[in-house]
Write an enzyme that holds these catalytic residues in place. Structure first.
Site, PDB file in Angstrom:
ATOM      1  N   ASP A 252      11.567 -43.541 -32.837  1.00 41.33           N
ATOM      2  CA  ASP A 252      12.542 -43.526 -31.731  1.00 41.33           C
ATOM      3  C   ASP A 252      13.266 -44.868 -31.698  1.00 41.33           C
ATOM      4  O   ASP A 252      12.815 -45.845 -32.308  1.00 41.33           O
ATOM      5  CB  ASP A 252      11.823 -43.291 -30.382  1.00 41.33           C
ATOM      6  CG  ASP A 252      12.802 -43.183 -29.207  1.00 41.33           C
ATOM      7  OD1 ASP A 252      13.928 -42.680 -29.407  1.00 41.33           O
ATOM      8  OD2 ASP A 252      12.456 -43.610 -28.090  1.00 41.33           O
ATOM      9  N   SER A 253      14.362 -44.903 -30.948  1.00 40.20           N
ATOM     10  CA  SER A 253      15.060 -46.171 -30.730  1.00 40.20           C
ATOM     11  C   SER A 253      14.149 -47.170 -30.015  1.00 40.20           C
ATOM     12  O   SER A 253      14.323 -48.371 -30.154  1.00 40.20           O
ATOM     13  CB  SER A 253      16.305 -45.937 -29.877  1.00 40.20           C
ATOM     14  OG  SER A 253      15.928 -45.430 -28.606  1.00 40.20           O
TER      15      SER A 253
ATOM     16  N   CYS B 241      13.572 -38.635 -30.826  1.00 35.06           N
ATOM     17  CA  CYS B 241      14.773 -39.195 -30.217  1.00 35.06           C
ATOM     18  C   CYS B 241      15.882 -38.153 -30.348  1.00 35.06           C
ATOM     19  O   CYS B 241      16.265 -37.795 -31.466  1.00 35.06           O
ATOM     20  CB  CYS B 241      15.149 -40.472 -30.957  1.00 35.06           C
ATOM     21  SG  CYS B 241      16.675 -41.228 -30.389  1.00 35.06           S
ATOM     22  N   ASN B 242      16.368 -37.687 -29.210  1.00 31.82           N
ATOM     23  CA  ASN B 242      17.430 -36.679 -29.226  1.00 31.82           C
ATOM     24  C   ASN B 242      18.728 -37.254 -29.800  1.00 31.82           C
ATOM     25  O   ASN B 242      19.486 -36.563 -30.469  1.00 31.82           O
ATOM     26  CB  ASN B 242      17.699 -36.192 -27.802  1.00 31.82           C
ATOM     27  CG  ASN B 242      16.503 -35.478 -27.201  1.00 31.82           C
ATOM     28  OD1 ASN B 242      16.420 -34.264 -27.225  1.00 31.82           O
ATOM     29  ND2 ASN B 242      15.543 -36.230 -26.671  1.00 31.82           N
ATOM     30  N   THR B 243      18.961 -38.530 -29.530  1.00 35.38           N
ATOM     31  CA  THR B 243      20.198 -39.179 -29.957  1.00 35.38           C
ATOM     32  C   THR B 243      20.237 -39.308 -31.485  1.00 35.38           C
ATOM     33  O   THR B 243      21.232 -38.949 -32.124  1.00 35.38           O
ATOM     34  CB  THR B 243      20.301 -40.578 -29.297  1.00 35.38           C
ATOM     35  OG1 THR B 243      20.054 -40.422 -27.903  1.00 35.38           O
ATOM     36  CG2 THR B 243      21.647 -41.206 -29.526  1.00 35.38           C
TER      37      THR B 243
ATOM     38  N   GLU C 117      12.942 -49.597 -20.949  1.00 31.08           N
ATOM     39  CA  GLU C 117      12.570 -50.668 -21.883  1.00 31.08           C
ATOM     40  C   GLU C 117      12.049 -51.901 -21.149  1.00 31.08           C
ATOM     41  O   GLU C 117      11.292 -52.677 -21.709  1.00 31.08           O
ATOM     42  CB  GLU C 117      13.770 -51.032 -22.781  1.00 31.08           C
ATOM     43  CG  GLU C 117      14.124 -49.957 -23.806  1.00 31.08           C
ATOM     44  CD  GLU C 117      13.044 -49.736 -24.866  1.00 31.08           C
ATOM     45  OE1 GLU C 117      12.434 -50.719 -25.321  1.00 31.08           O
ATOM     46  OE2 GLU C 117      12.803 -48.559 -25.231  1.00 31.08           O
TER      47      GLU C 117
ATOM     48  N   CYS D 223      16.309 -36.807 -23.202  1.00 25.28           N
ATOM     49  CA  CYS D 223      16.143 -38.120 -23.846  1.00 25.28           C
ATOM     50  C   CYS D 223      14.691 -38.477 -23.601  1.00 25.28           C
ATOM     51  O   CYS D 223      14.194 -38.357 -22.468  1.00 25.28           O
ATOM     52  CB  CYS D 223      17.059 -39.153 -23.188  1.00 25.28           C
ATOM     53  SG  CYS D 223      16.646 -40.867 -23.634  1.00 25.28           S
ATOM     54  N   THR D 224      14.002 -38.880 -24.660  1.00 23.60           N
ATOM     55  CA  THR D 224      12.560 -39.073 -24.524  1.00 23.60           C
ATOM     56  C   THR D 224      12.218 -40.230 -23.570  1.00 23.60           C
ATOM     57  O   THR D 224      11.114 -40.266 -23.021  1.00 23.60           O
ATOM     58  CB  THR D 224      11.909 -39.282 -25.902  1.00 23.60           C
ATOM     59  OG1 THR D 224      12.650 -40.294 -26.619  1.00 23.60           O
ATOM     60  CG2 THR D 224      11.923 -37.999 -26.712  1.00 23.60           C
ATOM     61  N   HIS D 225      13.158 -41.148 -23.357  1.00 17.58           N
ATOM     62  CA  HIS D 225      12.920 -42.233 -22.400  1.00 17.58           C
ATOM     63  C   HIS D 225      12.847 -41.730 -20.948  1.00 17.58           C
ATOM     64  O   HIS D 225      12.344 -42.447 -20.086  1.00 17.58           O
ATOM     65  CB  HIS D 225      14.047 -43.271 -22.473  1.00 17.58           C
ATOM     66  CG  HIS D 225      13.922 -44.263 -23.590  1.00 17.58           C
ATOM     67  ND1 HIS D 225      14.256 -43.967 -24.886  1.00 17.58           N
ATOM     68  CD2 HIS D 225      13.521 -45.559 -23.594  1.00 17.58           C
ATOM     69  CE1 HIS D 225      14.067 -45.041 -25.650  1.00 17.58           C
ATOM     70  NE2 HIS D 225      13.626 -46.018 -24.887  1.00 17.58           N
TER      71      HIS D 225
HETATM   72  N1  DGL Z   1      14.999 -41.945 -26.607  1.00 18.52           N
HETATM   73  C1  DGL Z   1      16.231 -41.599 -27.168  1.00 18.52           C
HETATM   74  C2  DGL Z   1      16.613 -40.131 -26.985  1.00 18.52           C
HETATM   75  O1  DGL Z   1      15.742 -39.300 -26.883  1.00 18.52           O
HETATM   76  C3  DGL Z   1      17.400 -42.532 -27.139  1.00 18.52           C
HETATM   77  C4  DGL Z   1      17.551 -43.565 -26.080  1.00 18.52           C
HETATM   78  C5  DGL Z   1      18.554 -44.631 -26.472  1.00 18.52           C
HETATM   79  O2  DGL Z   1      18.207 -45.451 -27.315  1.00 18.52           O
HETATM   80  O3  DGL Z   1      19.685 -44.615 -25.957  1.00 18.52           O
HETATM   81  O4  DGL Z   1      17.743 -39.774 -26.998  1.00 18.52           O
END
Ligand code: DGL
Length: 259
Positions: free
Chosen positions: A7-8, A70-72, A148, A180-182
């Protein structure tokens, strides 16, 4: 061999957290691109470069599958990675179909990063699953920054969410998709702002199910001594204070798990 989660940043831990419960005898590598987080507000080209670099690193770690948690990154880079590498690559996309299938008459709000919300992949998904035009989309990029910093329920988080969610009449909604996993870190904070008829839906379970299916297909599910190695942008995390930081995220996820 190991299973990689990428992931990011810290969002991917929510998928790893679920995988550790379902696959207690596997070994994992977790790669958070802490040097480049957030991805969702960068250009597609930048994210493609970051993903490329992460994959080249992960493929040297004796991995049998890579979960793009990470969806992005999935939205802009997974197709290319699949064309380049043979290893099973499991991506993630907002669980809009799962949310629609749960009710089918009320509206669904998909929350994600700006890249995911505006992406071609999202357009195709909506075209395919949202025949009755029940899906709305909302980008919540600040949640990534808050996550974060381990800021999950401060007044600033609540104010941000209140403001962003204000335009929606949630009496007409059955679900909010955590695309978004965050965003999994904010379930309790969001719960306080939403009526009970709105359920949270995320893609973690489906992603891990797909991972298992792919490994089983290759006869690669294993019974090993469980272990997780953590990397920040290719650097192994060994520092005590950083390992404690990771532990704090995992215990937060344990609290959020049943909400
Ligand atoms: N956690 C990520 C997602 O699922 C991306 C968050 C990010 O870095 O902007 O999309």
């Amino acid at each position: 061999m190991k299973i990689a989660f990428f992931d990011s940043g810290m969002g991917g831990l929510s998928v790893l957290h679920h995988a550790m419960k379902v696959l207690p005898h596997e070994q994992f590598v977790f790669y958070a691109d802490e040097d480049n987080v957030p991805y969702g507000t960068k250009t597609k080209e930048q994210v493609q470069d970051y993903v490329d670099k992460a994959f080249r690193f992960l493929l040297k770690q004796d991995v049998k599958a890579i979960v793009v948690a990470c969806n992005t990154a999935t939205s802009v880079a997974v197709a290319k990675m699949r064309s380049l590498y043979d290893v099973p690559i499991i991506g993630m996309e907002p669980a809009a179909k799962k949310a629609l299938d749960m009710d089918g008459t009320k509206r669904v709000l998909v929350t994600a990063t700006p890249i995911t919300v505006k992406g071609r992949k999202m357009e195709l998904l909506i075209e395919k699953v949202d025949k009755d035009h029940l899906v709305d989309r909302l980008a919540l990029p600040e949640l990534v920054t808050f996550a974060e910093r381990q800021e999950f329920n401060s007044p600033a988080v609540t104010d941000y969410l209140k403001e962003q969610l204000a335009p929606f009449d949630f009496a007409n909604y059955s679900a909010l998709v955590l695309g978004c996993t965050h965003f999994n870190y904010f379930k309790d904070t969001m719960r306080q702002l939403l009526p009970e008829n709105v359920q949270f839906v995320d893609g973690n379970e489906g992603t891990v199910r797909e991972l298992i299916r792919r490994l089983r297909e290759r006869n690669q599910l294993e019974e090993q001594t469980p272990a997780v190695e953590y990397f920040y942008s290719g650097r192994r995390v060994t520092d005590d204070s950083e390992l404690k930081r990771l532990e704090k995220y995992l215990s937060r996820l344990e609290q959020m798990y049943r909400i």
